[in-house]
Each structure stands twice: as C-alpha cells, then as structure tokens.
Design a protein around this motif. Sequence first.
Motif, short mmCIF file in Angstrom:
data_model
loop_
_atom_site.label_atom_id
_atom_site.label_comp_id
_atom_site.label_asym_id
_atom_site.label_seq_id
_atom_site.Cartn_x
_atom_site.Cartn_y
_atom_site.Cartn_z
N LYS A 92 0.98 -1.16 0.09
CA LYS A 92 0.15 0.08 -0.11
C LYS A 92 0.90 1.30 0.09
O LYS A 92 2.10 1.05 0.36
CB LYS A 92 -0.81 -0.05 1.15
CG LYS A 92 -0.18 0.18 2.54
CD LYS A 92 -1.09 0.09 3.59
CE LYS A 92 -0.12 0.05 5.14
NZ LYS A 92 -1.35 0.13 6.18
N GLU A 94 0.14 5.99 -0.28
CA GLU A 94 -0.77 7.11 -0.26
C GLU A 94 -0.29 7.81 -1.57
O GLU A 94 1.04 8.42 -1.57
CB GLU A 94 -0.81 8.01 0.96
CG GLU A 94 -1.56 7.19 1.96
CD GLU A 94 -1.53 8.02 3.54
OE1 GLU A 94 -1.34 9.24 3.47
OE2 GLU A 94 -2.14 7.55 4.26
N ARG A 128 -3.18 -1.34 -2.45
CA ARG A 128 -4.15 -0.26 -2.09
C ARG A 128 -3.56 0.86 -2.49
O ARG A 128 -2.26 1.02 -2.11
CB ARG A 128 -4.45 -0.40 -0.62
CG ARG A 128 -5.28 0.89 -0.20
CD ARG A 128 -5.43 0.70 1.50
NE ARG A 128 -6.10 1.93 1.90
CZ ARG A 128 -7.07 2.42 1.73
NH1 ARG A 128 -8.10 1.86 1.30
NH2 ARG A 128 -7.32 3.85 2.36
N GLY A 130 -3.92 4.96 -1.37
CA GLY A 130 -5.06 5.85 -0.23
C GLY A 130 -4.59 7.33 -0.83
O GLY A 130 -3.58 7.47 -1.41
N VAL A 132 -5.56 11.39 1.06
CA VAL A 132 -6.08 12.18 1.80
C VAL A 132 -6.29 13.74 1.19
O VAL A 132 -5.14 14.35 0.81
CB VAL A 132 -5.64 12.31 3.44
CG1 VAL A 132 -5.63 11.07 3.75
CG2 VAL A 132 -4.08 12.70 3.23
N PHE A 149 -11.20 6.57 -7.01
CA PHE A 149 -10.91 6.38 -5.59
C PHE A 149 -12.44 6.39 -4.94
O PHE A 149 -13.29 7.18 -5.47
CB PHE A 149 -10.16 7.73 -5.14
CG PHE A 149 -8.73 7.35 -5.41
CD1 PHE A 149 -7.67 6.83 -4.41
CD2 PHE A 149 -8.07 7.52 -6.84
CE1 PHE A 149 -6.51 6.65 -4.82
CE2 PHE A 149 -6.80 7.28 -7.12
CZ PHE A 149 -5.86 6.99 -6.08
N GLU A 152 -13.83 6.96 1.74
CA GLU A 152 -13.95 6.08 2.97
C GLU A 152 -14.06 6.59 4.22
O GLU A 152 -14.52 5.95 5.33
CB GLU A 152 -12.75 5.26 3.19
CG GLU A 152 -12.49 4.49 1.58
CD GLU A 152 -10.94 3.79 1.79
OE1 GLU A 152 -10.75 2.74 1.03
OE2 GLU A 152 -9.85 4.44 2.20
N MET A 170 -10.59 10.84 3.67
CA MET A 170 -9.85 9.80 3.14
C MET A 170 -10.51 8.93 2.02
O MET A 170 -11.43 8.73 1.97
CB MET A 170 -9.68 8.69 4.13
CG MET A 170 -8.94 7.57 4.06
SD MET A 170 -7.16 8.21 4.13
CE MET A 170 -6.41 6.58 3.08
N TYR A 171 -9.49 8.60 1.08
CA TYR A 171 -9.92 8.04 -0.19
C TYR A 171 -9.29 6.69 -0.37
O TYR A 171 -7.89 6.73 -0.01
CB TYR A 171 -9.73 8.94 -1.60
CG TYR A 171 -10.94 9.94 -1.57
CD1 TYR A 171 -12.14 9.70 -2.25
CD2 TYR A 171 -11.01 11.12 -0.73
CE1 TYR A 171 -13.05 10.71 -2.34
CE2 TYR A 171 -11.76 12.04 -0.76
CZ TYR A 171 -13.00 12.00 -1.54
OH TYR A 171 -13.90 12.69 -1.46
N GLY A 172 -9.68 5.64 -1.20
CA GLY A 172 -8.92 4.50 -1.34
C GLY A 172 -9.19 3.89 -2.52
O GLY A 172 -10.62 4.24 -3.17
N ARG A 173 -8.26 3.16 -3.47
CA ARG A 173 -8.45 2.54 -4.57
C ARG A 173 -7.70 1.28 -4.37
O ARG A 173 -6.53 1.33 -4.15
CB ARG A 173 -8.13 3.42 -5.74
CG ARG A 173 -8.43 2.58 -7.11
CD ARG A 173 -8.27 3.50 -8.39
NE ARG A 173 -8.00 2.70 -9.34
CZ ARG A 173 -7.83 3.11 -10.55
NH1 ARG A 173 -7.74 4.24 -10.88
NH2 ARG A 173 -7.83 2.29 -11.64
#
Length: 189
Positions: A92, A94, A128, A130, A132, A149, A152, A170-173
């Motif tokens: 992972k 960011e 992952r 992420g 922000v 994204f 979250e 907060m975002y995630g893909r």
Amino acid sequence: MNFQSLSTNRLDLIRVTESHVNDFYTILSDSRVTQYYGIDPLTSLEEASQIIHSFDQTFSMKRGIRWGMIDRSTGRFIGTVGLNNWSPYAKKAELGFELHPDFWRRGYVSEAVQEVIRFSFEELALHRLGAVTFLENEASYRLLEKLGFTFEGVLRGYLYQGERSHDARMYGRLRTDVITPQVKIEETV
C-alpha cells in the motif's frame, strides 16, 4: 530497486534533483498551492532543498517515491506527484501531488496520477492506494473520485497546517476495483 522514470502523453515523470530546487521552491512558496497541502508556504530555497533531499531518503528506504512533472512541450518543471507512506510489505501507499498554478485546469495532474496508479498496481504490485485531502479541497477530491477512488470517511485532526489540526477526507482505490468512466471534471489543482 532503481528509480524508474515514467512518461505520459504530455509529461516526463523524473527524479527530482537539486537542479529543480528553484522551480520547486516557486511552487511550494505559493500560498495558493499550499493552502490545502499540509505544509505552510516555504520561505527559503534551503527548505525546498531539504524536501528534495527527503525524496531521495524515503525512496532509498522504500517509504516513498516522488516524481517531478516536466511539461514535455516546454521542458518546464511544473510540480510533483508520488507515493507517500509506501509499504512494499503491506502492498500500500498514499498518493500525493502539487502543481504550479499556471498549469491548473489542464488535466496534467490527472494524466500524471493515472500513470502513477498504473505503475503502482502493475509494477510495484501494490494492492491499495490511499489519498487524503482537506475537507475544503473539492478540486482534489473530485479528481480522486474521477480516477476511481472511493470516499472512505473523515479522519479527525489528521492534517496539521497553520498551527492547527484539520480534518481530512480519506480515499482509497484497490487494484481489484472495477472503475467506471465518469464525466470530465475541471481540475483546479
């Protein structure tokens, strides 16, 4: 692992070096750029130089990768894009970026981020990504949504700038996410 340069239709994504310090300083000393960046505007070339040096340190420790964005048509250094909090073991990282205001709303960040996403999932085998953003930074979170994204939640007091803490979106893909095309959103970052 050796640093790998990347490219897109209009950009070369390269290692940031001391030769970029003046352009990098110009970007991060601009309050329009740092308003939602998580740091106060830079006040000296030495600060810019220290950040560039930190890019090399985090890369050598496999904790981050930062690319300078070079506009291929002009050769101009226009910003950076990269991975923070990279954990090869946990698969992972960011995503982060900034862009000179002269290049806002032209799709450069979208283009660079798409290549970093591809590199992250295909070549680094991350699972992952992420990201922000400040709650108020609508341009950034709309761009993230456009690029697949998922929002979250809100991280309370996650960012510190201007001598106070700020909440963050907060975002995630995930590599396994199926991305459906969205309408084009004008980019302001």
